[in-house]
Design a protein around this motif. Structure first.
Motif, PDB file in Angstrom:
ATOM      1  N   ILE A  95       0.836  -1.200   0.000  1.00  0.00           N
ATOM      2  CA  ILE A  95       0.000   0.000   0.000  1.00  0.00           C
ATOM      3  C   ILE A  95       0.871   1.250   0.000  1.00  0.00           C
ATOM      4  CG2 ILE A  95      -1.628   1.347   1.381  1.00  0.00           C
ATOM      5  CD1 ILE A  95      -2.836  -1.390   2.238  1.00  0.00           C
ATOM      6  N   ASP A  96       1.921   1.271   0.835  1.00  0.00           N
ATOM      7  CA  ASP A  96       2.819   2.423   0.878  1.00  0.00           C
ATOM      8  C   ASP A  96       3.514   2.632  -0.462  1.00  0.00           C
ATOM      9  OD1 ASP A  96       2.202   3.105   3.481  1.00  0.00           O
ATOM     10  OD2 ASP A  96       3.863   1.964   4.341  1.00  0.00           O
ATOM     11  N   LEU A  97       3.931   1.560  -1.085  1.00  0.00           N
ATOM     12  CA  LEU A  97       4.585   1.657  -2.386  1.00  0.00           C
ATOM     13  C   LEU A  97       3.623   2.203  -3.434  1.00  0.00           C
ATOM     14  CD1 LEU A  97       7.106   1.054  -4.120  1.00  0.00           C
ATOM     15  CD2 LEU A  97       6.122  -1.195  -4.556  1.00  0.00           C
ATOM     16  N   ALA A  98       2.384   1.749  -3.409  1.00  0.00           N
ATOM     17  CA  ALA A  98       1.392   2.202  -4.383  1.00  0.00           C
ATOM     18  C   ALA A  98       0.998   3.657  -4.151  1.00  0.00           C
ATOM     19  CB  ALA A  98       0.156   1.313  -4.318  1.00  0.00           C
ATOM     20  N   CYS A  99       1.084   4.137  -2.910  1.00  0.00           N
ATOM     21  CA  CYS A  99       0.660   5.502  -2.601  1.00  0.00           C
ATOM     22  C   CYS A  99       1.724   6.547  -2.916  1.00  0.00           C
ATOM     23  CB  CYS A  99       0.275   5.618  -1.128  1.00  0.00           C
ATOM     24  SG  CYS A  99      -1.255   4.761  -0.764  1.00  0.00           S
ATOM     25  N   LYS A 100       2.949   6.118  -3.148  1.00  0.00           N
ATOM     26  CA  LYS A 100       3.995   7.082  -3.487  1.00  0.00           C
ATOM     27  C   LYS A 100       3.679   7.698  -4.835  1.00  0.00           C
ATOM     28  CE  LYS A 100       7.760   5.101  -0.875  1.00  0.00           C
ATOM     29  NZ  LYS A 100       9.071   4.496  -0.934  1.00  0.00           N
ATOM     30  N   LYS A 101       4.029   8.967  -4.986  1.00  0.00           N
ATOM     31  CA  LYS A 101       3.712   9.647  -6.239  1.00  0.00           C
ATOM     32  C   LYS A 101       4.425   9.023  -7.424  1.00  0.00           C
ATOM     33  CE  LYS A 101       2.377  14.142  -4.578  1.00  0.00           C
ATOM     34  NZ  LYS A 101       2.554  15.559  -4.682  1.00  0.00           N
ATOM     35  N   LYS A 102       5.707   8.750  -7.274  1.00  0.00           N
ATOM     36  CA  LYS A 102       6.470   8.171  -8.371  1.00  0.00           C
ATOM     37  C   LYS A 102       6.991   6.812  -7.937  1.00  0.00           C
ATOM     38  CE  LYS A 102       7.847  12.474 -10.495  1.00  0.00           C
ATOM     39  NZ  LYS A 102       8.956  13.292 -10.972  1.00  0.00           N
ATOM     40  N   ALA A 103       6.094   5.867  -7.849  1.00  0.00           N
ATOM     41  CA  ALA A 103       6.495   4.511  -7.470  1.00  0.00           C
ATOM     42  C   ALA A 103       7.277   3.895  -8.621  1.00  0.00           C
ATOM     43  CB  ALA A 103       5.273   3.669  -7.162  1.00  0.00           C
ATOM     44  N   PRO A 104       8.349   3.168  -8.312  1.00  0.00           N
ATOM     45  CA  PRO A 104       9.120   2.536  -9.383  1.00  0.00           C
ATOM     46  C   PRO A 104       8.301   1.463 -10.079  1.00  0.00           C
ATOM     47  CG  PRO A 104       9.863   1.782  -7.243  1.00  0.00           C
ATOM     48  CD  PRO A 104       8.867   2.880  -6.997  1.00  0.00           C
ATOM     49  N   LYS A 105       8.484   1.368 -11.390  1.00  0.00           N
ATOM     50  CA  LYS A 105       7.785   0.340 -12.141  1.00  0.00           C
ATOM     51  C   LYS A 105       8.478  -0.988 -11.898  1.00  0.00           C
ATOM     52  CE  LYS A 105       5.813   3.161 -15.723  1.00  0.00           C
ATOM     53  NZ  LYS A 105       5.577   3.330 -17.145  1.00  0.00           N
ATOM     54  N   LEU A 106       7.705  -1.976 -11.536  1.00  0.00           N
ATOM     55  CA  LEU A 106       8.250  -3.291 -11.274  1.00  0.00           C
ATOM     56  C   LEU A 106       8.288  -4.085 -12.562  1.00  0.00           C
ATOM     57  CD1 LEU A 106       6.337  -4.082  -7.975  1.00  0.00           C
ATOM     58  CD2 LEU A 106       8.646  -3.199  -8.220  1.00  0.00           C
ATOM     59  N   LYS A 107       9.423  -4.722 -12.817  1.00  0.00           N
ATOM     60  CA  LYS A 107       9.560  -5.545 -14.010  1.00  0.00           C
ATOM     61  C   LYS A 107       9.000  -6.927 -13.711  1.00  0.00           C
ATOM     62  CE  LYS A 107      13.765  -3.223 -15.468  1.00  0.00           C
ATOM     63  NZ  LYS A 107      15.185  -3.374 -15.722  1.00  0.00           N
ATOM     64  N   PRO A 108       8.397  -7.570 -14.714  1.00  0.00           N
ATOM     65  CA  PRO A 108       7.952  -8.943 -14.505  1.00  0.00           C
ATOM     66  C   PRO A 108       9.161  -9.814 -14.189  1.00  0.00           C
ATOM     67  CG  PRO A 108       7.242  -8.114 -16.658  1.00  0.00           C
ATOM     68  CD  PRO A 108       8.088  -7.068 -16.028  1.00  0.00           C
ATOM     69  N   CYS A 109       9.052 -10.652 -13.203  1.00  0.00           N
ATOM     70  CA  CYS A 109      10.202 -11.423 -12.772  1.00  0.00           C
ATOM     71  C   CYS A 109       9.967 -12.921 -12.908  1.00  0.00           C
ATOM     72  CB  CYS A 109      10.589 -11.043 -11.347  1.00  0.00           C
ATOM     73  SG  CYS A 109       9.232 -11.151 -10.197  1.00  0.00           S
ATOM     74  N   GLY A 110       9.292 -13.331 -13.939  1.00  0.00           N
ATOM     75  CA  GLY A 110       9.144 -14.756 -14.184  1.00  0.00           C
ATOM     76  C   GLY A 110       8.066 -15.383 -13.341  1.00  0.00           C
ATOM     77  N   SER A 111       8.412 -16.483 -12.688  1.00  0.00           N
ATOM     78  CA  SER A 111       7.411 -17.283 -12.000  1.00  0.00           C
ATOM     79  C   SER A 111       7.476 -17.175 -10.488  1.00  0.00           C
ATOM     80  CB  SER A 111       7.574 -18.742 -12.418  1.00  0.00           C
ATOM     81  OG  SER A 111       8.840 -19.192 -12.005  1.00  0.00           O
ATOM     82  N   LYS A 112       7.920 -16.056  -9.961  1.00  0.00           N
ATOM     83  CA  LYS A 112       7.949 -15.909  -8.506  1.00  0.00           C
ATOM     84  C   LYS A 112       6.533 -15.724  -7.989  1.00  0.00           C
ATOM     85  CE  LYS A 112      12.545 -14.047  -8.031  1.00  0.00           C
ATOM     86  NZ  LYS A 112      13.362 -12.945  -7.544  1.00  0.00           N
ATOM     87  N   VAL A 113       6.180 -16.488  -6.998  1.00  0.00           N
ATOM     88  CA  VAL A 113       4.844 -16.439  -6.424  1.00  0.00           C
ATOM     89  C   VAL A 113       4.985 -16.310  -4.919  1.00  0.00           C
ATOM     90  CG1 VAL A 113       2.680 -17.672  -6.118  1.00  0.00           C
ATOM     91  CG2 VAL A 113       3.923 -17.873  -8.269  1.00  0.00           C
ATOM     92  N   LEU A 114       4.229 -15.397  -4.339  1.00  0.00           N
ATOM     93  CA  LEU A 114       4.242 -15.253  -2.889  1.00  0.00           C
ATOM     94  C   LEU A 114       3.357 -16.317  -2.267  1.00  0.00           C
ATOM     95  CD1 LEU A 114       3.886 -11.395  -2.574  1.00  0.00           C
ATOM     96  CD2 LEU A 114       5.930 -12.749  -2.224  1.00  0.00           C
ATOM     97  N   PRO A 115       3.752 -16.896  -1.141  1.00  0.00           N
ATOM     98  CA  PRO A 115       2.909 -17.901  -0.506  1.00  0.00           C
ATOM     99  C   PRO A 115       1.653 -17.268   0.065  1.00  0.00           C
ATOM    100  CG  PRO A 115       4.745 -17.345   0.914  1.00  0.00           C
ATOM    101  CD  PRO A 115       4.974 -16.626  -0.396  1.00  0.00           C
ATOM    102  N   ALA A 116       0.581 -18.032   0.053  1.00  0.00           N
ATOM    103  CA  ALA A 116      -0.669 -17.552   0.640  1.00  0.00           C
ATOM    104  C   ALA A 116      -0.457 -17.395   2.136  1.00  0.00           C
ATOM    105  CB  ALA A 116      -1.793 -18.533   0.360  1.00  0.00           C
TER     106      ALA A 116
END
Length: 147
Positions: A95-116
């Motif tokens: 949320i903090d990252l999304a609320c920044k005015k100029k948030a860095p663009k994240l590059k697609p990083c393949g098949s990384k998946v966060l655990p539920a």
């Protein structure tokens, strides 16, 4: 001689708009005055939460229907099932990252998946997971009564 400032028509500024992250993570600028009820009518099953309150308490607290949105503030559109739930550190960082005015663009990083983290993925911002919120489902057993 002309006066340049007399020909200048400013667009909407932060003083007359608020920001809203919708259930897909899209940012919308909202013209004010606007109440939470007007937004909740447009998005049934969702509530409006203030990011400022979320940072302070780490608890999703929905706005009342008659609350007016304040200029220059950031709000989240969250599923009404998430109201009064805590957010994890990971959710708060996203949320903090999304609320920044100029948030860095994240590059697609393949098949990384966060655990539920204990349940279904919440709506609000992409990548946010539910954290420690689990629905209570009690085991009901019959009670025998002696006559």
């Amino acid at each position: 001689m002309g006066n340049y400032t007399s020909c200048y028509f400013p667009g909407p500024s932060n003083s007359e708009t608020a920001k809203l992250f919708d259930s897909h993570g899209n940012l919308q600028r909202l013209k004010l005055p606007l109440t939470a009820a007007e937004l909740m009518l447009e998005h049934p099953g969702h509530a409006i939460a203030s990011v400022e309150d979320l940072r302070r308490t780490r608890l999703i607290s929905g706005k009342r229907a008659d609350d007016e949105l304040l200029a220059g503030k950031v709000y989240l559109l969250v599923s009404s099932g998430r109201v009064h739930c805590r957010v994890s550190e990971l959710e708060m960082a996203i949320i903090d990252l999304a609320c920044k005015k100029k948030a860095p663009k994240l590059k697609p990083c393949g098949s990384k998946v966060l655990p539920a983290m204990g349940g279904e993925v919440i709506t609000g911002l992409p990548g946010l997971q539910q954290g420690s919120h689990r629905r209570w489902s009690p085991a009901l057993e019959p009670i025998s009564e002696g006559f």
